[in-house]
Design an enzyme around this catalytic site. Structure first.
Site, PDB file in Angstrom:
ATOM      1  N   CYS D  12       0.779  -1.234   0.000  1.00 12.07           N
ATOM      2  CA  CYS D  12       0.000   0.000   0.000  1.00 12.07           C
ATOM      3  C   CYS D  12       0.812   1.286   0.000  1.00 12.07           C
ATOM      4  O   CYS D  12       1.990   1.306   0.368  1.00 12.07           O
ATOM      5  CB  CYS D  12      -0.888   0.086   1.235  1.00 12.07           C
ATOM      6  SG  CYS D  12      -2.018  -1.255   1.359  1.00 12.07           S
ATOM      7  N   GLY D  38       0.836   0.302  -5.064  1.00 12.14           N
ATOM      8  CA  GLY D  38      -0.413  -0.456  -5.102  1.00 12.14           C
ATOM      9  C   GLY D  38      -1.235  -0.050  -6.292  1.00 12.14           C
ATOM     10  O   GLY D  38      -1.467   1.150  -6.495  1.00 12.14           O
ATOM     11  N   ASN D 114      -0.959   0.817   5.831  1.00 10.24           N
ATOM     12  CA  ASN D 114       0.070   0.161   5.040  1.00 10.24           C
ATOM     13  C   ASN D 114       0.831  -0.743   5.976  1.00 10.24           C
ATOM     14  O   ASN D 114       1.394  -0.277   6.962  1.00 10.24           O
ATOM     15  CB  ASN D 114       1.010   1.203   4.408  1.00 10.24           C
ATOM     16  CG  ASN D 114       2.162   0.553   3.665  1.00 10.24           C
ATOM     17  OD1 ASN D 114       2.032  -0.573   3.201  1.00 10.24           O
ATOM     18  ND2 ASN D 114       3.269   1.261   3.541  1.00 10.24           N
ATOM     19  N   GLY D 115       0.833  -2.048   5.667  1.00  7.06           N
ATOM     20  CA  GLY D 115       1.560  -2.969   6.515  1.00  7.06           C
ATOM     21  C   GLY D 115       0.812  -4.253   6.711  1.00  7.06           C
ATOM     22  O   GLY D 115      -0.115  -4.564   5.960  1.00  7.06           O
ATOM     23  N   TYR D 255      13.961  -2.065  -3.944  1.00  6.51           N
ATOM     24  CA  TYR D 255      13.030  -2.207  -5.051  1.00  6.51           C
ATOM     25  C   TYR D 255      11.752  -1.371  -4.949  1.00  6.51           C
ATOM     26  O   TYR D 255      11.291  -0.816  -5.935  1.00  6.51           O
ATOM     27  CB  TYR D 255      12.680  -3.690  -5.208  1.00  6.51           C
ATOM     28  CG  TYR D 255      11.424  -3.973  -5.968  1.00  6.51           C
ATOM     29  CD1 TYR D 255      11.291  -3.585  -7.303  1.00  6.51           C
ATOM     30  CD2 TYR D 255      10.346  -4.631  -5.369  1.00  6.51           C
ATOM     31  CE1 TYR D 255      10.119  -3.862  -8.005  1.00  6.51           C
ATOM     32  CE2 TYR D 255       9.190  -4.910  -6.073  1.00  6.51           C
ATOM     33  CZ  TYR D 255       9.076  -4.518  -7.388  1.00  6.51           C
ATOM     34  OH  TYR D 255       7.934  -4.777  -8.078  1.00  6.51           O
ATOM     35  N   SER D 296      13.458  -0.409 -12.428  1.00  2.75           N
ATOM     36  CA  SER D 296      13.946  -0.302 -11.050  1.00  2.75           C
ATOM     37  C   SER D 296      15.424  -0.606 -10.906  1.00  2.75           C
ATOM     38  O   SER D 296      16.033  -0.226  -9.918  1.00  2.75           O
ATOM     39  CB  SER D 296      13.136  -1.228 -10.136  1.00  2.75           C
ATOM     40  OG  SER D 296      13.374  -2.569 -10.498  1.00  2.75           O
ATOM     41  N   ASP D 358      19.980  -6.846 -12.108  1.00  2.00           N
ATOM     42  CA  ASP D 358      18.579  -6.809 -11.666  1.00  2.00           C
ATOM     43  C   ASP D 358      18.573  -6.677 -10.148  1.00  2.00           C
ATOM     44  O   ASP D 358      19.581  -6.908  -9.490  1.00  2.00           O
ATOM     45  CB  ASP D 358      17.840  -8.074 -12.119  1.00  2.00           C
ATOM     46  CG  ASP D 358      16.333  -7.843 -12.204  1.00  2.00           C
ATOM     47  OD1 ASP D 358      15.857  -6.773 -11.768  1.00  2.00           O
ATOM     48  OD2 ASP D 358      15.633  -8.733 -12.717  1.00  2.00           O
ATOM     49  N   ASP D 359      17.422  -6.284  -9.592  1.00  2.00           N
ATOM     50  CA  ASP D 359      17.409  -6.009  -8.153  1.00  2.00           C
ATOM     51  C   ASP D 359      17.226  -7.252  -7.301  1.00  2.00           C
ATOM     52  O   ASP D 359      17.711  -7.309  -6.177  1.00  2.00           O
ATOM     53  CB  ASP D 359      16.366  -4.935  -7.809  1.00  2.00           C
ATOM     54  CG  ASP D 359      15.022  -5.201  -8.408  1.00  2.00           C
ATOM     55  OD1 ASP D 359      14.525  -6.329  -8.260  1.00  2.00           O
ATOM     56  OD2 ASP D 359      14.458  -4.300  -9.030  1.00  2.00           O
TER      57      ASP D 359
END
Lengths: 480, 480, 480, 480
Positions: D12, D38, D114-115, D255, D296, D358-359
C-alpha cells in the site's frame, strides 16, 4: 403504478428457498414477481458447497443488478435468500442493498428484511456505546449485532432472544449453512408466506404471487410473532413471543400487493373490487363511464362499474416503458414528463362524464394532472373516487410516509382538495367501508388491519418516534 | 405485449420536429410514446446552430440509449428527427441504429425509416456495381445513394425522383439544415401523421399518441405517395407519384399501434373493441367470464364482454418489469421464464369457464402456455378467441414475418391448432369481420387495408422477394 | 514520452499477418509493441472461415479497446490486420477507428492506414460530386472509393491504379479474403517492414520492434512506391510507380520510433546516441552531469555523456502510471498535474550544473517547467540541449503539426526561446549534424530523410495544402 | 517494474492532508505519485463541511477508480486521507479497498493502513467472541474495533491504547473531523513522512516523492512507535510506546520505493547506485557492457558501470503501456505475453558479453526469460548480477511473500539457480554489502534495517504466524 402514480413506496420484497437444485435461479424468478415491492436494488445470497455464503448485489431493477449471466451462475448452492429494495432518502448506496452478509470465524450469516424497526436508533446507540461497529445506516443490521452479543452457542436461541428486543414492523429472513429462518413481528404488519415446490424444497416469501411464479404451492401465512425454521429435517413453526395482535398493513390490500396475491385468505384483486363496489354504494356519481387509473386501480374501477351499472372503459393508457426524469428544463417540458407515463384515450372520454377511480391521494399533484388530462381529452366532467380513506398520518412500520407535510389530506379538507385537484367532485371510501370490503376473517381490532395512516391510531408504542410524532389536531378517530 | 406475447414485431417508430426550442427533448418524449414500435435501439439527430447535423444513438430502450443527461443536452438545435428501432436478425449492431447521418461537403443529411423496401437488394447491387460503398446492411441507406446520384442541385427534386425508384412499404423522414421532409409509400402501408405545437413548430410522427404526448394537435394523416416538406415557410404537401392505393397494414389496428392512437380516422382501442364485438357475434362460446391477454387484447376482450353480456374479468396479470431471458438451464426453468411475464389470478378463474381473448396466434407455443396457466389456476374450460384471422403469409412491408415456417396457422388446420394449444375450442375472427370492424372510411380494395398475411393477396409486385416467395398450397383467398 | 512531453504525435501504427493460426492474438501483441504510435483507438479485422471479414474496434489503448476476452476470441480467422490510432482534433469518434471494413456483395475489404494524404480533400469532393457517400471524415476512406470506381474485375489492378491517384505520405494495409496488400507512398515517408514467423506466416508492420515482439524475423523494408502482395502462394513485391525518392521522416529517428527498432538499416537507439554525441561536439557546455528527459531522450543523453565525458545521471524520474488531466481547477494545481508525470531526483541534481538533453522543443511550455523543476531541486544551472534542429514548419505527411502558431521555434529566436524557457543556455543540433548522425545509407537528397519541419523544404508538391501554407518569412534554408 | 518483473508487491501507499482548500485533489496527486505501491484499488475520504466524512473508492489504478470528474469533485472538505492498494489473494473486492470509513452516532472515523499485523487473527477471534462484527477480511479493521471498545471519551487516548495492542508492521492514518492521526509501528517497518505546504497545510504520506509532487517541503520521518496528531493547532509528536527498534524494510531501498524518495535520510537512487558499485567490487565479471533491467534496476546498473568502468548501455526496452494477460492460449503465445513487457535492443547487445543487473530474483522464471531474450538478440554471454542477497524467507510485515515455495533461492543453491536461469554466471550482493551500501545512519541491529527475508532473523515475535512458519533448514544466518 398509482398510489397517485408512485408517490408511495413499499420498502421491500423478500424470498428464500431451502434445498432446491436451482436455488439462485428460483430466487431470481421469485424476486422478479416481487419487483413491485422495490426497484432500487436487488441481491441474492446462497449457501455454497463449502458451507460459506456467497452474494451478488446491485443497484436498480433485478435485471440491472443481475446483468451478466455469471453473476447468477456463480451462486451455485441449494439454499438462498434474496431481496428487492426500495431505498429511503440518503441510503441509496450499494452498501445498503440487501441481503446483508456477515462472515464470522465459525459460520456466515445473511439477513434480508422487509419493514421498519421503531427502536432501531436507541438499540444502535446502546450497541455502539458497548463497542459495536455498524457497517450501514440500515436498521436491518441491528438484529445481527443483537444475535452476536447474546450468550450461548445455540444460534436459534440467540435469534429468538434478539427478535424479542426489536420493535416495529418486520419480516426477516436469516440464512446460515444449517437453516433458513423466517420471523414476523408480533403484529404481522408485513405479509409473509410459506410454500413448497414439487421437488420438496421449501419457499418463504413476501407474497403468494412469488409462489405461483416459481411453481410452488401455498402452505400457510406466517403468523404474527412466529419464527419458522426450515432445515434438512423439514419446517417448524414456533412463537418467539405470545404477545401478538394481527395488524396487517391495509395498504397492502389497497395498493402494494399484486392483484393475484392472497394475504390471510383474502385475494387482493377481489378485495379491491369490493372496495370499488362499496365506494359505488357510498358515493354514486352522475357519470357515463368508469375509468380506472392503470394499473393498480383497475380492480377497484371494475367493482365500481359492476355495482353502479356504468360501463368500465379504457380511458387511460399507461406507457409500459420506464421514463427517465432528468429531462425537465421547463415547466412545460415537466408536464410532458408526466404525459410520458399516462395518456387519455380521446375517442373514449370525449364528451363523457367520467367517474375516475384511483386507489389513494398522496400529494394530489398527479391527481390534478390526470383530471386535466381527461378534460383536455374532452371529458365533460370528472368525478374522482378514491377506493380508500384520506391518508393523514405517517407510517412507522415499513411504508415511506414519515411525515405528513406532503400528504394532501393531512393539510386540506376534502372540498379544498377537490378544488385544488380540479375535479367536479371528490369522494373517499369510508374507513368502515374499507374494513368491510377487505373482509379479513379476524376478530382483532379493525378486523386485523393496521389503518393508522387513516386514523392515527397506532397498534403499538412508537418508541424512538414517540417524541417527534405530534398527532395532528385535525385527527378524527373513525372506528371507536 | 401479446401478438402471442411479442412473437411479432413492428420494425420502427419515427418522429420529427421543425423549429422548436426544445427539439431534442420533444423528440425524446415523442419517441418514448412510440417505444412499443421498437426497443432495440434509438437515436436523435438535430440541426445545430452551425448548420451541421449532430447525432446521438444507442442500443436498447430509449432510456438506455440516452442514459446520461449530456447525451441529450448536446443536441441543442431547433430541428430534429428521431427513431426507435426493432432490429431483425443479424443487424443488431450500433451501426444499424437510425437515424443515419451523412456528412457531405455542402450539407449534412439524416434519414429515419419505418418499413421495408422490396427492391433494396437489386438497387443496392446496381449501385455497388456503379461504385457505391454502403456503410450498413440496412435497406434504409439505399435512398441516400439514389439521392446523391441524381443529377441537379435541387435537393427536393432529387429526393422525389429517388422516392419513385424505391418499392415496398416506407415512411421516411429526411432532415437537412433547410427542411424536414416526410414521405410515405404509394400504398401507405405504415402510419404517418402531421401535427403542430402551440408554439408553431410542426411535428411528423408514426402515431397520434406521440402528438398527444408532446402536446401537439393533429393536422392530418400523410396520404399514400405524398411528400411533405416542412421548412421555415410552413408545411407543403405534394404527391411524388399519382399511382397510389391505400393499403394500410391491418396489424397496426389489430396489435401494433397504441390504443389511444387514431389512424385514418379510426381509433385503435375502439377498432379493437369492435373486433371483440364481432367475434362475439361470430363465435359465441359457453363461458362464465371473459379474460383478455394483457395488455394489447384488453380492448378486444372488453368488446367481447359487452356483446356477449359476460363479465370482463382480470384473470391474467402482466408483470410490468422486464425479464431477462438468459436464465434458462432446464425446461422447467424455461417455463418459469414465461411465468415471469404473466400470472393467472386464481381467485378469479378457479372453477370458471373462461373465454380467453387474444389478438393473434403466431407460433402457438405461448398460447399453449397461457391456456395451461389458466387451467392450473382452476379454470374449468378455456375457449380461445382470436380477434383476427389466422396468420398464414409473410409480410414484406415492415413486419418481421419473412417466412411461414414458424407461423402455426400456415402449417396446421384450426382443429389441429386447438389440440396443440390445448384449448377447449379455438375461434378466429373472419377476414370480413375484421375489415368491417376496423371500418376504414375507404373505397379501396379491402376498404384500404393490407390483409396479405391473412390471405396471401399482396397489393404490390414483390420484386426481390418474388422469386423466393412460394404461395402455400393451403392458401384460401377469402375476399374475392 | 517527450517531444516535449507528448506535444507531438504520430498518427498510427499498423500490423498485418497472413496465414497464422493465432492471427488475431499475434496482431494484438504486435499492436501492443506499436502502441507508442497511437493511443486513442485500436482495431483488428480478421478473415473468418466463411470468407467474410469480422472486426472489433474500440476507443483508448489496446487494453481498453480489447477489454474482454471474447472481443479477441471471436476473431478466429488466420489472416488479420490491425491498427493503433492517434486521432487529430474533431475526429475522435469510434467511427474513425481503423481498420475500416467494407462489406460488398462479392467480398469484404478492410483498410488500415498510417500517414496523411495531401490530395484527399480534392479527391473526396470529386468523388462526392460523382455520387459517392463517405462514412467518415478520414482521408483513409478515399482509397476504397477509388478502388471501387476503377473498371475491371482484377482487384490488384484496381488497387494499383488507385494508389497512383493518391498523394502524400501513406503506408496502407489492405485485406481481402484472397490477399494481404501493403503499399508505401513514393517517398517512403512512413516506415513499413516485412517479416516472417517460423511457422511460415508473413507479417507486415510499421516497425521491426513488432516483428521482435511476435517472434518473427526481419525480411526487408518496404521500398518507396512498392506494393507488396501476400497470399497463399507467398509474397511478391512490385512497384506501383517508378517515380520515387526516399524521404523517410527524420522524426521517426529523433522521437517517434521505438529505440529497439531499425529503419532502413539504422537502429533508432544508436542513431539517437550519435545525435547526442554530435550535439556534444557542436555544443559543449559547462556542466557537472548529463540528465536526459525520460524516456525518449535517454539514448541521446547517453551519447552526449559518452562524448563529453560527463557522468550520465538519473536526474529525472517519469511516473509510469498515466495521469488524468481533468483535475485542474487552479494554476497551482495545474502545475501539479505536470509534476504527476515527471519528478526531479534532488539528491542527484542538488548543487549541480546540469546538461539537460531533450529530443525536441514543440511549445516550450513543458521545457520551461522541466528547467524550473530541476532548479527547484537545487540545480545550480541548467543547459538545455536539443538533439534535433528547431521545429519551424508544418508536416503534411502524417505528424500532427499542421500549423506553426504553436511551434515555439517558428515564432521566436533561439535567445528568446532560451529566456522564455528559463534555461542558462539553449542549443540545437544542426541539420547537417542530424543528417550525419542518422547516417542513412542513401544518396537521395538529405540522404533519404524528410527534414521539411526544420527547413520548409517539402519533397513533394503540397496539393490541397498548397494554398493555405504560407512559408514563414523567417524560414532559413539550411541545406542548399 | 522488476523485482523480477513484479513478482513481488508492496501492499500500500497512504497520503493525508489537513486544512488544504484542495484537499481531495492534493490527495489525488499525492496518491498518483505513490501508485507504484499499489495498483489494485484506490480511495479518498474527506471531512465535509457538515463534519461527516465522505468517501469515494474504486478498483484498479487511481485513474480507473476516479474516472469521472464528479467522483473527486464531491469531496469538497479541507481534510483528507487516501490509499492505493495492492490486494493479496482472495481479497480483491471493492469492500476491501481503503480508506475504511465508519459512521458512528457521535462522529465518523476513517482508517488507511500500510503494513501487515501479526496478531490480527487472534485479536479478531477475541473480538468476535466478544460480539464484534467485522465488515471485511482485512486486518486493518481490527484497530477500529479496539478503539471502539476502549473505555473513555478521549479518542486519542483510546487510539494510543489500541496501538499498543496490535503487533507487526503498520503505518496507519486515522481521520476524524477533529484531527488527522498518523501512527508507525515500534519497528518502523514501513516508511512514513510529514511535510507541509506553503499554505500551511500538513501532509503525512508514505514517501517523500509524494511531498515533492504536491509541492510540500519535508519536515521529518515519523519515528518507530510514534503517534503524530495534526489538528487546527498544529502537529504534535509523541511516542505511544517506548519499546522501539528501527527495522525499516530493506526492500524499500532495493526495489519498492521510488528513486527520487528519501527514507531516513537516504536517497533511494543513490542507495541503489551504491549497491551496484559494491556489487561490482564483490563480483567483477568478464563483460563488454552493463545492462540494467528497466526501470527499477537502472540505478544499480549505473553504479555497477561506474565502478567497473564498463559502459552502461540501453540493452533492454520496457514497453510503457500495460498489457493484458488474458490472451494466453498456448505456451508460444505466453512467451509473447512476456515479450510485450520487455524487448532487447539487438544493435546494442549483439556480439557483446553482457553484465545484466537486476534487483532481485523471486521465482526465477522471468530472469530465465530475460537471459534468453538477450541471447536471442545476439549476446555472447550474460552474467546475471543481483543487487541484493538471495530472497529465502517470508515477510510478515507488509510484503506479499508469505511462503517460500515460490522463492527460487529458498529451494535451490546458487549454481542450481544459475543453471535454471541459463546465465553464464550468477552473483548476489552480500548481506553485509547491502547494509553498507544503504548506509543508514543508525546504530540499531543491521543498522536499522529489516533483512529477515534474506536471513530469517525476524526483529519481532511472529505471533499468529509463529506456529506455521517453519524456518528452513538451509537457512544460514549471515549477520551474527
Amino acid at each position: 403504478m398509482s398510489a397517485e402514480i408512485k408517490g408511495l413506496n413499499e420498502e421491500c420484497g423478500i424470498f428464500g428457498v431451502w434445498q432446491d437444485e436451482h436455488a439462485a435461479e428460483r430466487t431470481y424468478f421469485g424476486l422478479h414477481s416481487l419487483q413491485h415491492r422495490g426497484q432500487e436494488g436487488a441481491g441474492i445470497v446462497t449457501v455454497q458447497a463449502n458451507g460459506r455464503l456467497l452474494e451478488h448485489k446491485g443497484l436498480g431493477l433485478l435485471a440491472d443488478a443481475f446483468s451478466k449471466p455469471e453473476q447468477l451462475a456463480q451462486l451455485t448452492g441449494p439454499c438462498a435468500i434474496g431481496h428487492v429494495r426500495y431505498g429511503t432518502a440518503g441510503t441509496h448506496g450499494i452498501e445498503n442493498i440487501q441481503p446483508f452478509l456477515f462472515h464470522f470465524a465459525q459460520e456466515d450469516v445473511a439477513l434480508a428484511h422487509n419493514g421498519n424497526l421503531t427502536n432501531a436508533v436507541s438499540l444502535r446507540t446502546e450497541l455502539e456505546q458497548d463497542g459495536a461497529i455498524f457497517r450501514t445506516d440500515s436498521d436491518t443490521e441491528v438484529l445481527m449485532h443483537l444475535i452476536q452479543r447474546q450468550k450461548g452457542a445455540d444460534f436459534k436461541a440467540r435469534l429468538k432472544a434478539s427478535l424479542r428486543e426489536i420493535k416495529g414492523g418486520f419480516a426477516y429472513l436469516v440464512l446460515t449453512k444449517n437453516a433458513l429462518y423466517a420471523a414476523l413481528d408480533p403484529n404481522g404488519f408485513r405479509p409473509l408466506v410459506v410454500g413448497r415446490l414439487d421437488n420438496g424444497a421449501y419457499i418463504v416469501c413476501s407474497e403468494t404471487c412469488a409462489l405461483d411464479t416459481v411453481g410452488a404451492h401455498f402452505i400457510r401465512d406466517v403468523q404474527p410473532g412466529e419464527l419458522i425454521t426450515i432445515d434438512d429435517s423439514g419446517y417448524h413453526c414456533e412463537p418467539f413471543t405470545t404477545e401478538t395482535q394481527l395488524s396487517i398493513c391495509s395498504m397492502e390490500y389497497i395498493y402494494f400487493a399484486r392483484p393475484d396475491s392472497t394475504i390471510y385468505g383474502v385475494n387482493i384483486h377481489q378485495a379491491r373490487q369490493r372496495m370499488g363496489r362499496r365506494l359505488a354504494q357510498e358515493s354514486p356519481v352522475d357519470a357515463d363511464i368508469v375509468v380506472g387509473v392503470p394499473n393498480s386501480s383497475l380492480s377497484a374501477a371494475s367493482g365500481y362499474a359492476l355495482e353502479s351499472g356504468l360501463p368500465d372503459e379504457l380511458g387511460l393508457i399507461k406507457n409500459q416503458y420506464s421514463a427517465r426524469t432528468f429531462i425537465q428544463p421547463t415547466q412545460e417540458l415537466r408536464e410532458q414528463g408526466v404525459r410520458m407515463k399516462l395518456a387519455a384515450v380521446k375517442a373514449v372520454v370525449a364528451g363523457k362524464k367520467v367517474a375516475l377511480v384511483d386507489d389513494s391521494i398522496v400529494r394530489g399533484t398527479t391527481s390534478n394532472y390526470i383530471v386535466r388530462l381527461l378534460k383536455e381529452a374532452g371529458a365533460k366532467s370528472v368525478h374522482l373516487l378514491i377506493s380508500s380513506p384520506p391518508l393523514k398520518y405517517p407510517c412507522f412500520y415499513g411504508i415511506d410516509i414519515e411525515n405528513t407535510q406532503e400528504l394532501m389530506a393531512a393539510n386540506y379538507t376534502i372540498p379544498e382538495m377537490c378544488a385544488k385537484i380540479g375535479a367536479d367532485s371528490l369522494h373517499f371510501l369510508s374507513l368502515e367501508g374499507l374494513i368491510d370490503a377487505i373482509d379479513l376473517p379476524s376478530h382483532e381490532p379493525n378486523r386485523g388491519l393496521c389503518v393508522a395512516y387513516f386514523n392515527g391510531d397506532y397498534p403499538t408504542p412508537l418508541y424512538d418516534y414517540a417524541a417527534t410524532f405530534k398527532q395532528p389536531k385535525t385527527a378524527t378517530k373513525v372506528m371507536q
